[in-house]
Design a protein around this motif. Structure first.
Motif, PDB file in Angstrom:
ATOM      1  N   PRO A  16       0.844  -1.205   0.000  1.00  0.00           N
ATOM      2  CA  PRO A  16       0.000   0.000   0.000  1.00  0.00           C
ATOM      3  C   PRO A  16       0.874   1.247   0.000  1.00  0.00           C
ATOM      4  CG  PRO A  16      -0.009  -1.046   2.165  1.00  0.00           C
ATOM      5  CD  PRO A  16       0.708  -1.980   1.244  1.00  0.00           C
ATOM      6  N   LEU A  17       0.514   2.201  -0.863  1.00  0.00           N
ATOM      7  CA  LEU A  17       1.329   3.400  -1.022  1.00  0.00           C
ATOM      8  C   LEU A  17       0.497   4.649  -0.740  1.00  0.00           C
ATOM      9  CD1 LEU A  17       3.082   2.508  -4.410  1.00  0.00           C
ATOM     10  CD2 LEU A  17       3.952   2.101  -2.091  1.00  0.00           C
ATOM     11  N   CYS A  18       1.122   5.659  -0.186  1.00  0.00           N
ATOM     12  CA  CYS A  18       0.484   6.960  -0.019  1.00  0.00           C
ATOM     13  C   CYS A  18       0.050   7.459  -1.397  1.00  0.00           C
ATOM     14  CB  CYS A  18       1.457   7.944   0.620  1.00  0.00           C
ATOM     15  SG  CYS A  18       0.882   9.669   0.631  1.00  0.00           S
ATOM     16  N   LYS A  22       3.698   8.268  -2.694  1.00  0.00           N
ATOM     17  CA  LYS A  22       3.954   6.852  -2.976  1.00  0.00           C
ATOM     18  C   LYS A  22       4.849   6.181  -1.935  1.00  0.00           C
ATOM     19  CE  LYS A  22       1.488   7.540  -6.567  1.00  0.00           C
ATOM     20  NZ  LYS A  22       0.041   7.211  -6.490  1.00  0.00           N
ATOM     21  N   GLU A  23       4.983   6.771  -0.781  1.00  0.00           N
ATOM     22  CA  GLU A  23       5.682   6.111   0.327  1.00  0.00           C
ATOM     23  C   GLU A  23       4.817   4.962   0.840  1.00  0.00           C
ATOM     24  OE1 GLU A  23       6.876   7.220   4.916  1.00  0.00           O
ATOM     25  OE2 GLU A  23       7.173   8.744   3.360  1.00  0.00           O
ATOM     26  N   ILE A  24       5.460   3.887   1.293  1.00  0.00           N
ATOM     27  CA  ILE A  24       4.716   2.737   1.819  1.00  0.00           C
ATOM     28  C   ILE A  24       3.996   3.120   3.106  1.00  0.00           C
ATOM     29  CG2 ILE A  24       4.922   0.411   2.776  1.00  0.00           C
ATOM     30  CD1 ILE A  24       7.219  -0.098   0.888  1.00  0.00           C
ATOM     31  N   VAL A  25       2.715   2.760   3.192  1.00  0.00           N
ATOM     32  CA  VAL A  25       1.901   3.036   4.374  1.00  0.00           C
ATOM     33  C   VAL A  25       1.280   1.725   4.859  1.00  0.00           C
ATOM     34  CG1 VAL A  25       1.426   5.445   3.788  1.00  0.00           C
ATOM     35  CG2 VAL A  25      -0.051   3.641   2.877  1.00  0.00           C
ATOM     36  N   ASP A  26       0.521   1.793   5.949  1.00  0.00           N
ATOM     37  CA  ASP A  26      -0.028   0.578   6.551  1.00  0.00           C
ATOM     38  C   ASP A  26      -1.209   0.012   5.776  1.00  0.00           C
ATOM     39  OD1 ASP A  26       1.825   0.647   8.602  1.00  0.00           O
ATOM     40  OD2 ASP A  26       0.543   1.860   9.901  1.00  0.00           O
ATOM     41  N   ASP A  34       3.428  12.932   6.599  1.00  0.00           N
ATOM     42  CA  ASP A  34       3.816  14.223   6.022  1.00  0.00           C
ATOM     43  C   ASP A  34       2.746  14.762   5.078  1.00  0.00           C
ATOM     44  OD1 ASP A  34       6.199  14.324   7.394  1.00  0.00           O
ATOM     45  OD2 ASP A  34       7.383  13.473   5.751  1.00  0.00           O
ATOM     46  N   CYS A  35       2.175  13.897   4.252  1.00  0.00           N
ATOM     47  CA  CYS A  35       1.181  14.356   3.286  1.00  0.00           C
ATOM     48  C   CYS A  35      -0.132  14.729   3.956  1.00  0.00           C
ATOM     49  CB  CYS A  35       0.957  13.285   2.215  1.00  0.00           C
ATOM     50  SG  CYS A  35       2.361  13.104   1.076  1.00  0.00           S
ATOM     51  N   ILE A  36      -0.520  13.991   4.997  1.00  0.00           N
ATOM     52  CA  ILE A  36      -1.769  14.336   5.672  1.00  0.00           C
ATOM     53  C   ILE A  36      -1.644  15.678   6.379  1.00  0.00           C
ATOM     54  CG2 ILE A  36      -1.382  13.219   7.910  1.00  0.00           C
ATOM     55  CD1 ILE A  36      -4.636  13.113   5.864  1.00  0.00           C
ATOM     56  N   LYS A  37      -0.458  16.007   6.871  1.00  0.00           N
ATOM     57  CA  LYS A  37      -0.249  17.315   7.513  1.00  0.00           C
ATOM     58  C   LYS A  37      -0.441  18.454   6.526  1.00  0.00           C
ATOM     59  CE  LYS A  37       2.995  15.827  11.114  1.00  0.00           C
ATOM     60  NZ  LYS A  37       4.409  15.887  11.567  1.00  0.00           N
ATOM     61  N   LYS A  38      -0.083  18.246   5.282  1.00  0.00           N
ATOM     62  CA  LYS A  38      -0.159  19.304   4.274  1.00  0.00           C
ATOM     63  C   LYS A  38      -1.595  19.617   3.866  1.00  0.00           C
ATOM     64  CE  LYS A  38       4.383  18.202   2.345  1.00  0.00           C
ATOM     65  NZ  LYS A  38       5.122  17.650   1.176  1.00  0.00           N
ATOM     66  N   GLY A  63      -2.316  19.941  -3.254  1.00  0.00           N
ATOM     67  CA  GLY A  63      -1.519  18.724  -3.357  1.00  0.00           C
ATOM     68  C   GLY A  63      -2.368  17.482  -3.483  1.00  0.00           C
ATOM     69  N   GLY A  64      -2.385  16.673  -2.424  1.00  0.00           N
ATOM     70  CA  GLY A  64      -3.064  15.390  -2.457  1.00  0.00           C
ATOM     71  C   GLY A  64      -4.548  15.474  -2.726  1.00  0.00           C
ATOM     72  N   THR A  65      -5.262  16.341  -2.007  1.00  0.00           N
ATOM     73  CA  THR A  65      -6.709  16.410  -2.205  1.00  0.00           C
ATOM     74  C   THR A  65      -7.049  17.000  -3.565  1.00  0.00           C
ATOM     75  OG1 THR A  65      -6.653  18.471  -0.930  1.00  0.00           O
ATOM     76  CG2 THR A  65      -7.440  16.504   0.197  1.00  0.00           C
TER      77      THR A  65
END
Length: 221
Positions: A16-18, A22-26, A34-38, A63-65
């Motif tokens: 599973p990737l962010c 694309k960092e590995i997440v749970d 880091d991305c959720i903080k942004k 960014g992400g959203t």
């Protein structure tokens, strides 16, 4: 044991990737810290048209959203719903959000024009919020219709948007809005022009208050 080995193998080959970096997440659909903080920006909006009673935003349109919503709206990527719903699950127990939602008798989402709906195949705001609000026992009513097609509004300022949106919405025949407190749902809150025009129509048909819940805000933050 066989199922465990199969799951482990899939995890090793396709971890599973962010959805942003694309960092590995749970878990699949989860953001890295880091991305959720942004994008984290759950708050009451301070600047909005007077006809709206309150506006509550969950994330920054950044960014992400931003990428997720663009994929959902314009690329028909339903896979973007998984991380969006992960965010909703993270905020589900927030006391301010629960109190905000509890004020409403029911919710309505900003509707798409029939032409846009046929092109897209769905209303992205409905997909984002329906399950979330169903779990909170708040009904969603299809009381608003978009009777006039408008251009994509992201290039225009508030006065231009208001002009395009004039007489764009109407309430369905037979809807009883007298004295009702309505939660208006939208995917992105920018200038508030769309929400304010929906609120004007709802209040002209008897609604007492109109609150706005939006997944992301693109206003100044």
């Amino acid at each position: 044991m066989l199922n465990f080995m199969k799951t482990t193998l899939i995890y090793l080959i396709f971890p599973p990737l962010c959805p942003v970096c694309k960092e590995i997440v749970d878990e699949r659909g989860e953001f890295c810290p880091d991305c959720i903080k942004k994008i984290w920006f759950m708050h009451f909006e301070k600047n909005f048209p007077e006809i709206l009673d309150e506006v509550f935003c969950l994330t920054k349109y950044h960014g992400g959203t931003q990428n997720l919503l663009l994929k959902l709206k314009f690329e028909k990527k339903l896979s973007a719903l998984l991380p969006i719903k992960k965010i909703l699950s993270m905020v589900a127990d927030d006391e301010n959000l629960k109190k905000f939602i509890a004020q409403a008798d029911f919710a309505v989402f900003v509707p798409l024009h029939e032409k846009r709906f046929k092109e897209r195949g769905y209303n992205q705001t409905d997909l984002i919020f329906r399950d979330f609000l169903t779990e909170k026992n708040l009904p969603i009513e299809n009381f608003l219709i978009r009777k006039k097609s408008t251009p994509k509004l992201y290039k225009f300022d508030f006065p231009e948007r208001k002009k395009f949106l004039e007489d764009a919405f109407e309430v369905v025949e037979g809807a009883n809005l007298n004295g009702k407190k309505i939660l208006l749902l939208d995917d992105i809150f920018t200038t508030g022009a769309t929400a304010s025009e929906c609120a004007r129509v709802l209040k002209n048909h008897g609604a007492e208050k109109v609150f706005v819940l939006t997944f992301a805000t693109a206003s100044n933050f």
